[in-house]
Scaffold this motif. Structure first.
Motif, PDB file in Angstrom:
ATOM      1  N   UNK A 118       0.920  -1.218   0.065  1.00 34.15           N
ATOM      2  CA  UNK A 118      -0.006  -0.099  -0.007  1.00 34.15           C
ATOM      3  C   UNK A 118       0.883   1.074  -0.095  1.00 34.15           C
ATOM      4  N   UNK A 119       0.317   2.183  -0.692  1.00 42.56           N
ATOM      5  CA  UNK A 119       1.504   3.361  -0.542  1.00 42.56           C
ATOM      6  C   UNK A 119       1.166   4.140   0.720  1.00 42.56           C
ATOM      7  N   UNK A 120       2.374   4.850   0.937  1.00 40.09           N
ATOM      8  CA  UNK A 120       2.355   5.090   2.312  1.00 40.09           C
ATOM      9  C   UNK A 120       1.570   6.585   2.259  1.00 40.09           C
ATOM     10  N   UNK A 121       1.047   6.958   3.341  1.00 38.38           N
ATOM     11  CA  UNK A 121       0.233   8.425   3.390  1.00 38.38           C
ATOM     12  C   UNK A 121       1.234   9.314   2.725  1.00 38.38           C
TER      13      UNK A 121
ATOM     14  N   UNK B  61      10.880   0.485  -3.721  1.00 36.22           N
ATOM     15  CA  UNK B  61       9.481   0.104  -3.160  1.00 36.22           C
ATOM     16  C   UNK B  61       9.153   0.325  -1.665  1.00 36.22           C
ATOM     17  N   UNK B  62      10.047   0.049  -0.873  1.00 36.46           N
ATOM     18  CA  UNK B  62       9.709   0.162   0.424  1.00 36.46           C
ATOM     19  C   UNK B  62       9.795   1.816   0.737  1.00 36.46           C
ATOM     20  N   UNK B  63      10.545   2.668   0.126  1.00 40.62           N
ATOM     21  CA  UNK B  63      10.253   4.039   0.481  1.00 40.62           C
ATOM     22  C   UNK B  63       9.044   4.668   0.249  1.00 40.62           C
ATOM     23  N   UNK B  64       8.440   4.106  -0.742  1.00 42.65           N
ATOM     24  CA  UNK B  64       6.965   4.714  -1.069  1.00 42.65           C
ATOM     25  C   UNK B  64       5.970   3.849  -0.853  1.00 42.65           C
ATOM     26  N   UNK B  65       6.086   2.763  -0.205  1.00 38.55           N
ATOM     27  CA  UNK B  65       5.084   1.809   0.127  1.00 38.55           C
ATOM     28  C   UNK B  65       5.208   1.075   1.502  1.00 38.55           C
TER      29      UNK B  65
END
Length: 194
Positions: free
Chosen positions: A136-139, A163-167
Motif C-alpha cells: 500500500x502506498x504510504x500516506x 518500493x519500501x521508500x514509497x509503500x
C-alpha cells in the motif's frame, strides 16, 4: 485455512494449490449425512467437485475477513511468467481495500503473508507462474512519486529500496485479523532518533 503455516513462516490466507481429496473425504461424508443426502460418498467426481466448490466458498469468507479499508491505493508488483519469458509488471487496486487483493484469473493461486510481513501470491496458469507482491502506498506519497515507481517497475528497474521508500507492507493488518505474529518492521535510523 487462514491459520495454516509452512516451515518457512508462510501464513496461508487461501489456496487452491495442491488440494488433496483425501483431506476432504471425511468432511464430505459428514456434509452428506448432515444434509440427509443419498449421494454416494465414494463418488470421486462428486467429492472433487464438492471440494473445489467448498474451497471457493472459503475464498469468499476470506474476502469478508479481510474487508480492511486502507487510506491509500494498493499496488500489486508482479513477476509474470509468460510463454516467452519473465517480465515485471504492476496493477493498481484503487479501492485500497485488502479484500480486493484476493482475486485472480489464473488456474491455481495461493495468497499468503511471508516471514517479512508482505502479502504475496503465487498464481499458476498455462504459461507459467506469476509471483505477486501487494503493498500500500504510504500516506503523503504524491501522485508523481507513485507514477515514478510504476514507471520503474514497468521497465524492470525498481529496487526493493524504491518500493519500501514509497509503500508499506499489508501483513500488519492481516495478522491483526487472524491473530498470528509477524516480525516488527524495522524503523529507519532517522525516525528512531526523533
Amino acid at each position: 485455512m487462514s491459520q495454516a503455516t509452512r516451515p518457512n513462516d508462510r501464513h496461508i490466507i487461501w489456496s487452491n494449490q495442491n488440494l488433496d481429496v483425501d483431506d476432504w473425504r471425511e468432511d464430505y461424508k459428514e456434509f452428506l449425512e448432515a444434509n440427509e443426502l443419498d449421494d454416494d460418498p465414494n463418488d470421486e467426481q462428486a467429492l472433487y467437485e464438492w471440494m473445489e466448490e467448498t474451497n471457493y466458498d472459503y475464498l469468499s469468507d476470506e474476502r469478508v475477513n479481510l474487508n480492511v479499508q486502507l487510506s491509500q491505493p494498493i499496488i500489486v508488483i508482479g513477476d509474470i511468467g509468460r510463454w516467452n519469458g519473465r517480465v515485471m509488471g504492476y496493477k493498481d487496486i484503487p479501492s485500497g481495500n485488502i479484500r480486493d487483493c484476493l482475486y485472480a484469473d489464473t488456474d491455481y493461486t495461493e495468497w499468503y503473508v511471508d516471514q517479512y510481513g508482505d502479502l504475496r501470491a503465487d498464481a499458476t496458469h498455462h504459461d507459467g507462474t506469476n509471483h505477486y507482491l501487494y503493498r500500500v502506498f504510504k500516506d503523503g506519497v504524491s501522485e508523481t512519486q507513485m507514477e515514478n515507481l510504476r514507471d520503474k517497475i514497468y521497465h524492470g528497474k525498481a529496487t526493493r529500496a524504491d518500493i519500501t521508500r514509497l509503500t508499506r507492507r499489508l501483513g500488519d493488518e492481516i495478522a491483526a485479523v487472524y491473530g498470528f505474529d509477524i516480525p516488527k518492521q524495522r524503523v529507519s535510523q532517522e525516525r528512531s532518533e526523533r
